[in-house]
Design a protein around this motif. Structure first.
Motif, PDB file in Angstrom:
ATOM      1  N   PHE A   1       0.762  -1.184   0.029  1.00 22.60           N
ATOM      2  CA  PHE A   1      -0.047  -0.019   0.061  1.00 22.60           C
ATOM      3  C   PHE A   1       0.964   1.217  -0.003  1.00 22.60           C
ATOM      4  O   PHE A   1       1.765   1.242   0.817  1.00 22.60           O
TER       5      PHE A   1
ATOM      6  N   MET B   1       0.667   5.026   0.959  1.00 21.75           N
ATOM      7  CA  MET B   1      -0.254   5.739   1.895  1.00 21.75           C
ATOM      8  C   MET B   1       0.056   7.256   1.808  1.00 21.75           C
ATOM      9  O   MET B   1       1.241   7.581   2.158  1.00 21.75           O
TER      10      MET B   1
ATOM     11  N   ALA C   1      -3.588  -0.361   7.467  1.00 20.23           N
ATOM     12  CA  ALA C   1      -3.983   0.366   6.395  1.00 20.23           C
ATOM     13  C   ALA C   1      -5.390   0.884   6.193  1.00 20.23           C
ATOM     14  O   ALA C   1      -5.645   2.039   6.068  1.00 20.23           O
ATOM     15  N   LYS C   2      -6.434   0.118   6.709  1.00 19.29           N
ATOM     16  CA  LYS C   2      -7.698   0.431   6.860  1.00 19.29           C
ATOM     17  C   LYS C   2      -8.021   1.475   8.057  1.00 19.29           C
ATOM     18  O   LYS C   2      -8.978   2.682   7.705  1.00 19.29           O
TER      19      LYS C   2
ATOM     20  N   THR D   1      -6.994   4.750   6.609  1.00 18.43           N
ATOM     21  CA  THR D   1      -7.849   5.140   5.593  1.00 18.43           C
ATOM     22  C   THR D   1      -9.268   5.882   6.204  1.00 18.43           C
ATOM     23  O   THR D   1      -9.446   6.993   5.512  1.00 18.43           O
TER      24      THR D   1
ATOM     25  N   ARG E   1      -8.202   9.532   7.259  1.00 18.03           N
ATOM     26  CA  ARG E   1      -8.562  10.002   5.827  1.00 18.03           C
ATOM     27  C   ARG E   1      -7.400   9.865   4.944  1.00 18.03           C
ATOM     28  O   ARG E   1      -7.393  10.831   4.094  1.00 18.03           O
ATOM     29  N   ALA E   2      -6.670   8.928   5.127  1.00 18.10           N
ATOM     30  CA  ALA E   2      -5.373   8.678   4.162  1.00 18.10           C
ATOM     31  C   ALA E   2      -5.982   8.309   3.125  1.00 18.10           C
ATOM     32  O   ALA E   2      -7.014   7.527   2.822  1.00 18.10           O
ATOM     33  N   ASP E   3      -5.132   8.522   1.894  1.00 18.64           N
ATOM     34  CA  ASP E   3      -5.453   7.811   0.602  1.00 18.64           C
ATOM     35  C   ASP E   3      -4.505   6.668   0.499  1.00 18.64           C
ATOM     36  O   ASP E   3      -3.344   6.643   0.857  1.00 18.64           O
ATOM     37  N   ALA E   4      -4.909   5.488  -0.237  1.00 19.68           N
ATOM     38  CA  ALA E   4      -4.322   4.481  -0.050  1.00 19.68           C
ATOM     39  C   ALA E   4      -4.290   3.932  -1.708  1.00 19.68           C
ATOM     40  O   ALA E   4      -5.298   3.188  -2.006  1.00 19.68           O
TER      41      ALA E   4
ATOM     42  N   ASP F   1     -12.400   1.690  -2.838  1.00 18.47           N
ATOM     43  CA  ASP F   1     -11.323   2.575  -3.591  1.00 18.47           C
ATOM     44  C   ASP F   1     -11.852   3.991  -4.043  1.00 18.47           C
ATOM     45  O   ASP F   1     -12.902   3.736  -4.713  1.00 18.47           O
TER      46      ASP F   1
ATOM     47  N   SER G   1      -7.633   7.216  -5.571  1.00 18.33           N
ATOM     48  CA  SER G   1      -6.740   6.133  -5.205  1.00 18.33           C
ATOM     49  C   SER G   1      -6.831   5.270  -6.376  1.00 18.33           C
ATOM     50  O   SER G   1      -5.378   4.641  -6.437  1.00 18.33           O
TER      51      SER G   1
END
Length: 318
Positions: free
Chosen positions: A134, A136, A261-262, A265, A269-272, A290, A294
């Protein structure tokens, strides 16, 4: 190579996509893009110059989805395949035949596509273990973070982890200007016999010392806080070039990686963006959750990696 130091108006993903638009767009074989999100992701990545999509799946369904959602398929090649199983097999066969430089997942299940990718005689295996990374873009965090493996290897052993780490390092070095700082994560930062992941971490770091893993700076075991936060590392008394400044986070197993990772996300509020490495070509694995952004970032990262592979292959031929 790209410096992903974002600004308030231009995020790391903006810079990633911009960099990918400067290289020759790779041909991406898209397996079974039969819902709006997967088809839109492929079409928009094509229209922004990140990839040249070739769509594989039931042509009537693909065209119907495109028409329903106002997606322009003019000029995009569609290879008819009656269902998702056939689309996965056909997409992999096209890669083997040299028809594409990327494989991209559509609306079929990940297991369905990866079954064809990992098939012994007809798949896309190499000497490397296949793994997922991922990429991020976490708001408020200066560095781009890569998390591996959160999607393919469930409970990897030490040898599998060596491949996972090397795949991530090679990917980082293909698209970033400087070698990465790699944290081998566990629950604690001390080697503890009751926590096997700490022993694996220590072994991986020794492998790096003996050049069994190359191209990056490793440290571990590290807990998440003292891997990415300098103050946490300082409080724990960890003196390391990696601690507090890690860029690649190597998780103990898929469960830990997927939750990390989730969490980033959905809570931060991260983009993955996501990409599978270790096969004959990079594989873009997208999720139904997604965003189009993303998906574009995944295509951009894969396009930059393909461009680096092209350059490496040219150097070998000289």
């Amino acid at each position: 190579m790209i410096d992903l130091a974002g600004t308030p108006t231009r995020s790391k993903y903006d810079l990633l996509i911009e960099a990918a638009q400067s290289v020759i767009a790779p041909v991406a074989i898209v397996a079974h893009p039969c819902d709006e999100s997967s088809l839109r992701g492929a079409v928009e990545a094509g229209s922004t110059g990140l990839i040249v999509p070739v769509l594989v799946g039931p042509e009537a369904t693909i065209r119907a989805v495109g028409q329903e959602h106002g997606l322009d398929l003019a000029g995009i090649e569609i290879v008819d395949a009656p269902h998702s199983h056939a689309a996965a097999a056909q997409a992999v066969a096209m890669i083997r035949a040299g028809r594409g430089e990327l494989l991209m997942k559509g609306s079929l299940h990940t297991d369905e596509l990866m079954r064809e990718v990992t098939a012994r005689d007809t798949g896309l295996r190499t000497a490397r273990r296949i793994s997922h990374v991922f990429v991020m873009d976490v708001p408020g965090h200066a560095d781009t973070l890569m998390i591996t493996d959160a999607a393919v290897n469930i409970f990897p052993d030490l040898e599998a982890k060596r491949h996972i780490v090397q795949n991530a390092i090679d990917f980082w070095n293909a698209i970033m200007p400087e070698p990465p700082r790699v944290a081998i994560l566990s629950a604690v930062e001390t080697v503890t016999s009751s926590i096997p992941s700490t022993i694996d971490a220590a072994a991986l770091c020794k492998m790096a010392e003996r050049c069994q893993i190359t191209g990056g700076l490793l440290d571990g075991p590290l807990a998440l806080d003292n891997a990415i936060d300098p103050e946490a590392a300082k409080i724990k008394g960890i003196v390391s070039e990696v601690a507090g400044r890690a860029q690649i986070l190597v998780v103990p197993d898929l469960e830990a990686g997927n939750m990390l990772a989730k969490n980033l996300t959905f809570l931060a509020r991260a983009d993955a963006a996501g990409i599978v490495l270790g096969a004959r070509v990079p594989i873009i694995l997208t999720s139904r959750a997604d965003s189009v952004r993303s998906r574009l970032a995944s295509c951009a990262a894969a396009a930059l990696f393909v461009d680096a592979l092209r350059s490496a292959n040219k150097l070998r031929e000289v």
